[in-house]
Design an enzyme around this catalytic site. Structure first.
Site, PDB file in Angstrom:
ATOM      1  CD  GLU A  35      43.644  33.020  13.678  1.00  0.00           C
ATOM      2  OE1 GLU A  35      43.946  32.359  12.540  1.00  0.00           O
ATOM      3  OE2 GLU A  35      43.067  32.444  14.752  1.00  0.00           O
ATOM      4  N   GLY A  40      38.844  36.018  11.844  1.00  0.00           N
ATOM      5  CA  GLY A  40      37.648  35.480  12.195  1.00  0.00           C
ATOM      6  C   GLY A  40      37.654  34.145  12.132  1.00  0.00           C
ATOM      7  CG  HIS A 447      -1.705  27.739   5.419  1.00  0.00           C
ATOM      8  ND1 HIS A 447      -1.210  26.423   4.898  1.00  0.00           N
ATOM      9  CD2 HIS A 447      -2.218  28.185   4.483  1.00  0.00           C
ATOM     10  CE1 HIS A 447      -1.856  26.331   3.879  1.00  0.00           C
ATOM     11  NE2 HIS A 447      -2.503  27.285   3.506  1.00  0.00           N
TER      12      HIS A 447
END
Length: 465
Positions: A35, A40, A447
């Protein structure tokens, strides 16, 4: 230099790559992941996580401003504290980055920070960030390079020190006003956020509507919400020249000769793949004319070489990249004689534009459905009809469903309204199950919730003939 052999070599630690690397390392394979520096990936560092953290802070501010509507007194002159806002964003991002690094280490993978360049089939030379070099070769290689903000060839842009979606996250002070070039998802989200926290915003969009992939009526509703909120929307125009004066003021000359002035400019005109400099041709990878990696439906880019995420042409959403991981996991196993292969064909990928109100989308637009030959029936309902929207005091927006008249199947839905990001998943599940609209209409939904609005949307009161 000796070549280090690994079972799986992952180049780029975005969602697909890091998920696969950790999974295979935990399974006992020898895995190395290289990386450049964003531990991340883009989502955590400069995209989804920091931007939605800021957007949520903006929503909190707006709610506090409306405190009296909700029966709360004693709230006077609420305003955004930029230092505190950045601290919260940095804390959220930093905590997640730290957690990612721990997860990488605990998985047993070899996590390498450095710049990888291919030198041969499935082989990379890595210049390490802390000095030194390594050469690695994988039995399988997954390329997960991601994308970055694109800066188009507008005269003067390079010298004008403009903002991108990356740099805007690090501003130490807010401009009084800003021009945003681009009315797509990124441009609209930042326009809404900046307007909420007190910046005078103008959007300049080349196309005839905001959010050009949406139906015209949905886009028009977004435009109305923006204008009602005080955002200036300039459609059918593009920047030809940008100049920043000695006092910092920026002048944007449009293609029709009009000039706009502002303290700053945000360029939100798309993203480009970060494939330059990786020498991908050395491992047999082919790039298209925009620099994206060409893959087949199994995400194969060459012999033993796979690609995933944004740079492989996957829809630029983290959840889509995570599904790339699932596909890669299955296909790597199948390649070695274990299980069935998977493809990207027919994926139903939802998304949300985190504006106010939110726009949740899944499936076909009305125009796409008609172009595909469907006999279309439309249902459309104001969000104000949903009881929960009333209790929340968030009644702006409209819901739209695209149905197949012959089968009753749901072809697509656009939910412009509060909590659309959550309600859209209900529709997605119904579509995945192959349910027709009557099953959604007659489902017993709690609801009062926003999702309960789906009972109403496809009733005769809102169904067009």
């Amino acid at each position: 230099m000796d070549i280090e052999e690994v079972d799986l070599l992952v180049i780029g630690g975005g969602k697909a790559g890091k998920s696969l690397a950790m999974d295979r390392a935990k399974a006992g394979q020898k895995v190395a992941m290289v990386e450049r520096g964003m531990i991340g990936g883009t989502c955590i560092n400069v995209a989804c996580i920091p931007t939605k953290t800021l957007i949520n802070s903006g929503r909190v501010l707006e709610t506090v401003r409306r405190a009296e509507e909700f029966g709360i007194s004693g709230v006077e002159d609420p305003r955004m504290d930029l230092a505190l806002l950045r601290h919260r964003k940095d804390d959220v991002v930093g905590t997640m980055v730290k957690g990612q690094l721990t997860s990488f280490t605990d998985s047993g993978m070899d996590f390498i920070l450095g710049e990888a360049k291919f030198t041969g089939p499935r082989t990379v030379h890595v210049d390490l960030n802390d000095g030194g070099t390594r050469v690695l070769r994988g039995t399988d290689v997954v390329i997960n390079l991601g994308t970055e903000p694109a800066l188009p060839p507008i005269a003067g842009l390079a010298e004008a020190r403009v903002q991108t979606s990356n740099t805007l996250l690090e501003l130490e002070s807010l401009p009084e006003n800003i021009v945003i070039l681009g009315g797509g998802y990124v441009g609209c989200e930042f326009a809404d956020l900046l307007n909420t926290i007190g910046v005078d915003v103008t959007i300049v969009q080349r196309g005839k509507q905001l959010l050009g992939r949406e139906d015209e009526d949905v886009s028009a509703a977004v435009k109305k919400a923006f204008i009602d909120a005080g955002i200036t929307v300039r459609l059918g125009a593009a920047a030809e020249k940008i100049q920043r004066a000695a006092d910092g003021t920026v002048t944007i000359t449009l293609d029709d000769g009009e000039r706009l002035s502002a303290e700053d400019v945000l360029v939100a005109l798309g993203r480009k793949p970060m494939t330059d400099g990786a020498n991908l041709e050395a491992t047999g990878v082919v790039l298209d004319d925009r620099g994206f990696i060409e893959v087949d439906q199994q995400l194969r880019a060459g012999d033993g070489v796979w690609a995933a995420g944004d740079a492989a042409g996957t829809p630029q959403f983290t959840h889509a990249s995570y599904d790339d991981y699932r596909i890669l996991k299955a296909n790597l196993a199948a390649r070695h004689g274990d299980g069935e292969a998977r493809t990207t064909a027919g994926r139903l990928i939802p998304y949300t534009v985190f504006i106010t109100p939110e726009l949740g989308r899944v499936g076909l637009t009305e125009q796409q459905a008609r172009d595909a030959g469907h006999d279309v029936r439309i249902a459309k309902m104001p969000v104000a009809a949903i009881p929960r929207a009333r209790t929340l005091g968030q009644t702006e927006g409209v819901w739209k469903a695209v149905l197949d008249r012959k089968t009753g199947r749901i072809l697509g839905v656009a939910l412009l309204g509060t909590e659309a990001s959550e309600a859209i998943a209900v529709v997605q599940m119904a579509m995945l199950a192959g349910l027709d609209f009557t099953a959604v209409r007659d489902a017993v939904i709690t609801h009062p919730t926003i999702a309960e609005g789906l009972n109403l949307l496809v009733t005769p009161a809102y169904l067009e003939d």
